[in-house]
Design an enzyme around this catalytic site. Structure first.
Site, PDB file in Angstrom:
ATOM      1  N   ASN A  10      66.409  30.713  56.944  1.00 16.68           N
ATOM      2  CA  ASN A  10      67.156  30.126  58.058  1.00 16.68           C
ATOM      3  C   ASN A  10      67.098  28.597  58.018  1.00 16.68           C
ATOM      4  O   ASN A  10      68.106  27.908  58.216  1.00 16.68           O
ATOM      5  CB  ASN A  10      66.577  30.651  59.381  1.00 16.68           C
ATOM      6  CG  ASN A  10      67.334  30.118  60.578  1.00 16.68           C
ATOM      7  OD1 ASN A  10      68.540  30.326  60.690  1.00 16.68           O
ATOM      8  ND2 ASN A  10      66.642  29.412  61.456  1.00 16.68           N
ATOM      9  N   THR A  11      65.930  28.054  57.719  1.00 16.80           N
ATOM     10  CA  THR A  11      65.767  26.597  57.674  1.00 16.80           C
ATOM     11  C   THR A  11      66.557  26.000  56.503  1.00 16.80           C
ATOM     12  O   THR A  11      67.215  24.966  56.639  1.00 16.80           O
ATOM     13  CB  THR A  11      64.258  26.248  57.542  1.00 16.80           C
ATOM     14  OG1 THR A  11      63.596  26.794  58.666  1.00 16.80           O
ATOM     15  CG2 THR A  11      64.041  24.749  57.487  1.00 16.80           C
ATOM     16  N   THR A  68      58.910  20.800  35.343  1.00 22.08           N
ATOM     17  CA  THR A  68      58.637  20.429  33.939  1.00 22.08           C
ATOM     18  C   THR A  68      57.264  19.781  33.778  1.00 22.08           C
ATOM     19  O   THR A  68      56.826  19.530  32.665  1.00 22.08           O
ATOM     20  CB  THR A  68      59.741  19.501  33.406  1.00 22.08           C
ATOM     21  OG1 THR A  68      60.032  18.507  34.403  1.00 22.08           O
ATOM     22  CG2 THR A  68      61.000  20.272  33.109  1.00 22.08           C
ATOM     23  N   ARG A 115      62.228  12.445  27.072  1.00 21.96           N
ATOM     24  CA  ARG A 115      61.672  11.143  26.721  1.00 21.96           C
ATOM     25  C   ARG A 115      62.312  10.633  25.439  1.00 21.96           C
ATOM     26  O   ARG A 115      62.476  11.417  24.487  1.00 21.96           O
ATOM     27  CB  ARG A 115      60.160  11.258  26.464  1.00 21.96           C
ATOM     28  CG  ARG A 115      59.336  11.529  27.698  1.00 21.96           C
ATOM     29  CD  ARG A 115      59.247  10.303  28.600  1.00 21.96           C
ATOM     30  NE  ARG A 115      58.475  10.541  29.800  1.00 21.96           N
ATOM     31  CZ  ARG A 115      58.975  11.013  30.943  1.00 21.96           C
ATOM     32  NH1 ARG A 115      60.249  11.313  31.030  1.00 21.96           N
ATOM     33  NH2 ARG A 115      58.214  11.159  31.996  1.00 21.96           N
ATOM     34  N   LYS A 134      70.474  10.444  40.042  1.00 24.26           N
ATOM     35  CA  LYS A 134      69.736  11.444  40.811  1.00 24.26           C
ATOM     36  C   LYS A 134      68.945  10.733  41.898  1.00 24.26           C
ATOM     37  O   LYS A 134      68.240   9.755  41.632  1.00 24.26           O
ATOM     38  CB  LYS A 134      68.768  12.214  39.908  1.00 24.26           C
ATOM     39  CG  LYS A 134      67.992  13.288  40.663  1.00 24.26           C
ATOM     40  CD  LYS A 134      67.120  14.106  39.726  1.00 24.26           C
ATOM     41  CE  LYS A 134      65.776  13.505  39.477  1.00 24.26           C
ATOM     42  NZ  LYS A 134      64.896  13.485  40.658  1.00 24.26           N
ATOM     43  N   ARG A 142      61.829   7.716  33.816  1.00 19.73           N
ATOM     44  CA  ARG A 142      61.064   6.566  33.317  1.00 19.73           C
ATOM     45  C   ARG A 142      61.486   6.041  31.958  1.00 19.73           C
ATOM     46  O   ARG A 142      61.342   4.853  31.693  1.00 19.73           O
ATOM     47  CB  ARG A 142      59.574   6.911  33.352  1.00 19.73           C
ATOM     48  CG  ARG A 142      59.029   6.906  34.778  1.00 19.73           C
ATOM     49  CD  ARG A 142      57.720   7.634  34.913  1.00 19.73           C
ATOM     50  NE  ARG A 142      57.903   9.085  34.895  1.00 19.73           N
ATOM     51  CZ  ARG A 142      56.935   9.961  35.112  1.00 19.73           C
ATOM     52  NH1 ARG A 142      55.705   9.541  35.354  1.00 19.73           N
ATOM     53  NH2 ARG A 142      57.183  11.263  35.085  1.00 19.73           N
ATOM     54  N   ASP A 169      61.837  26.705  51.818  1.00 18.78           N
ATOM     55  CA  ASP A 169      61.379  27.005  53.186  1.00 18.78           C
ATOM     56  C   ASP A 169      61.920  28.386  53.540  1.00 18.78           C
ATOM     57  O   ASP A 169      62.478  29.077  52.684  1.00 18.78           O
ATOM     58  CB  ASP A 169      61.890  25.919  54.150  1.00 18.78           C
ATOM     59  CG  ASP A 169      60.974  25.731  55.357  1.00 18.78           C
ATOM     60  OD1 ASP A 169      60.508  26.746  55.916  1.00 18.78           O
ATOM     61  OD2 ASP A 169      60.731  24.582  55.751  1.00 18.78           O
ATOM     62  N   ILE A 170      61.807  28.791  54.782  1.00 18.64           N
ATOM     63  CA  ILE A 170      62.339  30.098  55.155  1.00 18.64           C
ATOM     64  C   ILE A 170      63.876  30.030  55.075  1.00 18.64           C
ATOM     65  O   ILE A 170      64.474  28.956  55.225  1.00 18.64           O
ATOM     66  CB  ILE A 170      61.872  30.549  56.559  1.00 18.64           C
ATOM     67  CG1 ILE A 170      62.309  29.555  57.637  1.00 18.64           C
ATOM     68  CG2 ILE A 170      60.364  30.748  56.587  1.00 18.64           C
ATOM     69  CD1 ILE A 170      62.074  30.067  59.056  1.00 18.64           C
ATOM     70  N   ASP A 172      68.301  15.619  44.660  1.00 15.29           N
ATOM     71  CA  ASP A 172      67.205  16.467  44.173  1.00 15.29           C
ATOM     72  C   ASP A 172      66.117  16.573  45.239  1.00 15.29           C
ATOM     73  O   ASP A 172      65.073  15.941  45.130  1.00 15.29           O
ATOM     74  CB  ASP A 172      66.675  15.830  42.882  1.00 15.29           C
ATOM     75  CG  ASP A 172      65.478  16.552  42.279  1.00 15.29           C
ATOM     76  OD1 ASP A 172      65.331  17.762  42.503  1.00 15.29           O
ATOM     77  OD2 ASP A 172      64.690  15.886  41.570  1.00 15.29           O
ATOM     78  N   LEU A 173      66.385  17.372  46.272  1.00 17.20           N
ATOM     79  CA  LEU A 173      65.408  17.496  47.361  1.00 17.20           C
ATOM     80  C   LEU A 173      64.613  18.787  47.275  1.00 17.20           C
ATOM     81  O   LEU A 173      63.692  19.011  48.047  1.00 17.20           O
ATOM     82  CB  LEU A 173      66.113  17.368  48.728  1.00 17.20           C
ATOM     83  CG  LEU A 173      66.768  15.995  48.970  1.00 17.20           C
ATOM     84  CD1 LEU A 173      67.403  15.939  50.353  1.00 17.20           C
ATOM     85  CD2 LEU A 173      65.773  14.855  48.800  1.00 17.20           C
ATOM     86  N   LYS A 174      64.983  19.649  46.335  1.00 20.09           N
ATOM     87  CA  LYS A 174      64.190  20.862  46.041  1.00 20.09           C
ATOM     88  C   LYS A 174      63.784  21.620  47.298  1.00 20.09           C
ATOM     89  O   LYS A 174      62.596  21.826  47.566  1.00 20.09           O
ATOM     90  CB  LYS A 174      62.930  20.503  45.263  1.00 20.09           C
ATOM     91  CG  LYS A 174      63.165  19.796  43.940  1.00 20.09           C
ATOM     92  CD  LYS A 174      61.851  19.628  43.206  1.00 20.09           C
ATOM     93  CE  LYS A 174      61.991  18.920  41.894  1.00 20.09           C
ATOM     94  NZ  LYS A 174      62.257  17.495  42.014  1.00 20.09           N
ATOM     95  N   LEU A 175      64.757  22.086  48.049  1.00 21.00           N
ATOM     96  CA  LEU A 175      64.442  22.774  49.300  1.00 21.00           C
ATOM     97  C   LEU A 175      63.675  24.072  49.040  1.00 21.00           C
ATOM     98  O   LEU A 175      64.004  24.823  48.111  1.00 21.00           O
ATOM     99  CB  LEU A 175      65.727  23.075  50.088  1.00 21.00           C
ATOM    100  CG  LEU A 175      66.236  21.908  50.961  1.00 21.00           C
ATOM    101  CD1 LEU A 175      66.684  20.745  50.123  1.00 21.00           C
ATOM    102  CD2 LEU A 175      67.363  22.369  51.861  1.00 21.00           C
TER     103      LEU A 175
END
Ligand code: C5P
Length: 239
Positions: free
Chosen positions: A67-68, A121, A183, A32, A213, A64-65, A59-62
């Site tokens: 269109n963007t 999480t 974990r 990831k 981790r 926004d509006i 994993d950039l977790k967009l």
């Protein structure tokens, strides 16, 4: 795609990432790439890891509006990753726009899978009420956000393993649950709050576990990775 362990490569440079992955020899784990590494090393790191034979969850977790997000997804489609994501909180319209951008950008049938983050999480029930002003049980909130993601045509969600059962019950076994908050027994939870072990995640029916981790900070990351695989995938885990 079957059950697998995805290693969160939360590093701040390409060099650190390769140094880490070199410890895996010929193995090519599913990795990831999150904000830290992507912002530091750019799209090039994604292309290089794909070229080396890794499956990649971007994993950039967009959020926004619409269109963007649509336009950003169209650009990201060019990286040919296996899995990418948006925040369900961006609304159903935003998720639909993201999916459209990704599908059109990929320009082929087998576009990357698109999943939605339900609730991070690291967010506890108390924080959900006090900071996000949502006064309902976490499980209900995750299930409702997941239903929105499915209605928008997405392939699954990011949630805690603890919520995999309710998501699968309500939305079907094929709707993917990709679950961080994992974990190995005895490891510190850090900033995560809704955590379980790989074995428990398997019992709860998660499709993929995302482990950072517990592997990256381990004395021997390969040993920890193999333990995650054994505990989560079981006998079918690659030797
Ligand atoms: O180190 P750790 O195992 O906690 O890393 C979990 C990874 O999964 C991090 O890269 C984090 O950004 C990501 N993640 C998460 N919770 C979500 C979505 C992504 O922890 N809901």
């Amino acid at each position: 795609m079957g059950k697998d362990v995805i290693i969160a490569c939360d590093f701040s440079s390409a060099e650190q990432t390769y140094e880490f992955l070199d410890r895996f020899g010929d193995r090519r784990p599913f990795v990831k790439i999150g904000m830290e590494l992507y912002y530091a090393a750019g799209p090039q790191i994604v292309r290089q890891l794909k070229q080396r034979g890794h499956k990649v969850f971007l994993d950039l977790k967009l959020h926004d509006i619409p269109n963007t997000v649509e336009k950003a997804m169209r650009v990201l489609a060019d990286l040919d990753v296996d899995l990418c994501n948006v925040h369900a909180a961006g609304t159903r319209k935003m998720m639909e726009a993201g999916l459209r951008g990704l599908t059109e950008g990929a320009g082929k049938e087998d576009r990357p899978l698109l999943i939605a983050v339900t609730q991070l999480t690291s967010t506890s029930q108390e924080q959900l009420a006090e900071d996000i002003l949502i006064d309902r049980p976490m499980e209900d909130v995750v299930a409702a956000y997941a239903a929105g993601a499915k209605a928008a045509g997405l392939d699954g969600v990011v949630c805690s393993p603890l919520e995999s059962p309710v998501v699968h019950e309500q939305l079907g076994a094929d709707f993917l649950t990709v679950t961080p908050g994992v974990r190995l027994a005895g490891d510190a939870a850090g900033d995560q709050t809704r955590v379980t072990t790989p074995a428990k995640a398997r019992e709860l029916g998660s499709d993929y576990i995302v482990v950072g981790r517990s592997i990256t900070a381990a004395e021997d990351p390969l040993v920890s990775y193999e333990q995650c695989l054994r505990d989560f995938v079981g006998d079918k885990a690659e030797a």
